[in-house]
Design an enzyme around this catalytic site. Structure first.
Site: not given
Length: 142
Positions: A42, A72, A97
């Site tokens: 999300e 996976r 990130s």
């Protein structure tokens, strides 16, 4: 500067160390606003929504994508990272990130302790990377 911090709620106990050390790295240099989403998948949509508000100079995402044995996890990780990249390229708002995908993860005390410590380090690193990138972008605005 105002920076949005988005954390997936899966493994929130581990991700709290990452976002905490990130906030410490940003302290005194940028304001932060924290948001939570159900899972890592999300993150891209929420990052895009935040970027489009114009309220944030950058967005930092926190997540831990592990192999749950059903699918996976590499596919999920690729979708999340590709989505975050698309958000920053489409909006011009940098998206950073701290979404990690360990090759092996289990709920043993040893692994939990390792990842708890590792995420604290990664949180500080992503906070510092964000500040450096914002400075670099500012230097070329002219």
């Amino acid at each position: 500067m105002n920076i949005a911090l988005i954390s997936a709620s899966w493994h929130a106990d581990l991700l709290g160390g990452a976002s905490g050390s990130c906030k410490q790295a940003l302290a005194g240099k940028a304001g932060t606003e924290e948001f939570s989403v159900p899972g890592a998948l999300e993150i891209p949509l929420f990052a895009q929504t935040l970027a489009k508000t114009g309220r944030f100079d950058a967005i930092i995402a926190f997540g831990l994508i592990v192999d749950g044995g059903i699918y996976r996890h590499e596919f999920v990780a690729d979708a999340v990272i590709s989505g975050m990249m698309r958000v920053q390229l489409d909006t011009g708002v940098p998206v950073f990130s701290c979404v990690l995908t360990p090759q092996q993860f289990d709920e043993s005390e040893e692994h939990i302790a390792f990842f708890r410590d590792h995420l604290v380090v990664k949180g500080a690193e992503v906070g510092n990377a964000c500040l450096k990138m914002l400075a670099a972008l500012e230097s070329v605005k002219g």
